[in-house]
Design a protein around this motif. Structure first.
Motif, PDB file in Angstrom:
ATOM      1  N   UNK A   1       4.139   0.281  -8.694  1.00 14.64           N
ATOM      2  CA  UNK A   1       3.234  -0.628  -7.985  1.00 14.64           C
ATOM      3  C   UNK A   1       2.271  -1.343  -8.926  1.00 14.64           C
ATOM      4  N   UNK A   2       2.059  -0.784 -10.095  1.00 19.11           N
ATOM      5  CA  UNK A   2       1.123  -1.386 -11.053  1.00 19.11           C
ATOM      6  C   UNK A   2       1.819  -2.249 -12.105  1.00 19.11           C
ATOM      7  N   UNK A   3       3.124  -2.459 -11.945  1.00 19.73           N
ATOM      8  CA  UNK A   3       3.862  -3.273 -12.922  1.00 19.73           C
ATOM      9  C   UNK A   3       3.254  -4.652 -13.161  1.00 19.73           C
TER      10      UNK A   3
ATOM     11  N   UNK B   1      -3.531   4.360  -6.366  1.00 20.14           N
ATOM     12  CA  UNK B   1      -4.049   4.749  -5.051  1.00 20.14           C
ATOM     13  C   UNK B   1      -5.241   3.889  -4.646  1.00 20.14           C
ATOM     14  N   UNK B   2      -6.104   3.564  -5.588  1.00 17.61           N
ATOM     15  CA  UNK B   2      -7.229   2.663  -5.290  1.00 17.61           C
ATOM     16  C   UNK B   2      -6.713   1.284  -4.875  1.00 17.61           C
ATOM     17  N   UNK B   3      -5.716   0.811  -5.578  1.00 19.02           N
ATOM     18  CA  UNK B   3      -5.098  -0.472  -5.241  1.00 19.02           C
ATOM     19  C   UNK B   3      -4.446  -0.384  -3.855  1.00 19.02           C
TER      20      UNK B   3
ATOM     21  N   UNK C   1      -4.492   1.936 -18.531  1.00 24.09           N
ATOM     22  CA  UNK C   1      -3.388   2.880 -18.345  1.00 24.09           C
ATOM     23  C   UNK C   1      -2.988   2.928 -16.857  1.00 24.09           C
ATOM     24  N   UNK C   2      -1.700   2.989 -16.614  1.00 26.25           N
ATOM     25  CA  UNK C   2      -1.194   3.035 -15.244  1.00 26.25           C
ATOM     26  C   UNK C   2      -1.222   4.472 -14.742  1.00 26.25           C
ATOM     27  N   UNK C   3      -2.295   4.809 -14.056  1.00 27.40           N
ATOM     28  CA  UNK C   3      -2.454   6.161 -13.530  1.00 27.40           C
ATOM     29  C   UNK C   3      -2.264   6.161 -12.021  1.00 27.40           C
TER      30      UNK C   3
ATOM     31  N   UNK D   1       0.830  -1.200   0.000  1.00 28.09           N
ATOM     32  CA  UNK D   1       0.000   0.000   0.000  1.00 28.09           C
ATOM     33  C   UNK D   1       0.874   1.264   0.000  1.00 28.09           C
ATOM     34  N   UNK D   2       1.916   1.253   0.797  1.00 26.28           N
ATOM     35  CA  UNK D   2       2.845   2.393   0.838  1.00 26.28           C
ATOM     36  C   UNK D   2       3.487   2.581  -0.528  1.00 26.28           C
TER      37      UNK D   2
END
Length: 131
Positions: A35-37, A53-55, A46-48, A25-26
């Protein structure tokens, strides 16, 4: 009530996975794109920063539930909530690999493996902890 030695190793495993979820989360907030890799499959969105932040919110919630369950391992409601987090992660990653195709199998292998172990362990030990 705290983790007692006679409670075995399951509470420690649950607490470890809680720490990992919190750490992730951090990372979701500190380095959103990194973090979205794992979500780099052929149909990935798209990696926004918003998605990261939602994840991150999902992971901090999972971490909190698991941490409380580890400390109160004999609390049936917390035990079931923690068990539900493992089911939810399997559902999320499994559906993203198979249906959404936003995650590659290799990227989901370790988290799925740890989650399946946790779920199996919790289901198998349920009677010993909450009757």
């Amino acid at each position: 009530m705290t983790i007692a030695q006679e409670d075995g190793y399951l509470p420690y495993f649950i607490f470890f996975t809680a720490l990992m979820a919190t750490l992730h989360s951090v990372i979701c907030y500190a380095s959103p794109r990194t973090s979205l890799k794992p979500f780099s499959g052929p149909s990935s969105p798209p990696h926004t920063p918003l998605l990261a932040h939602l994840y991150g919110v999902l992971n901090i919630t999972i971490g909190a539930i698991r941490a409380y369950a580890a400390w109160e391992i004999r609390n049936k409601a917390l035990y079931d909530l923690a068990l539900g987090t493992y089911v939810g992660v399997i559902w999320l990653l499994g559906s993203e690999v198979v249906v959404g195709r936003t995650v590659r199998v290799g990227d989901a292998a370790v988290p799925l493996g740890v989650t399946v172990v946790g779920l199996g362990w919790m289901v198998g030990a349920r009677g010993a902890y909450v009757g």
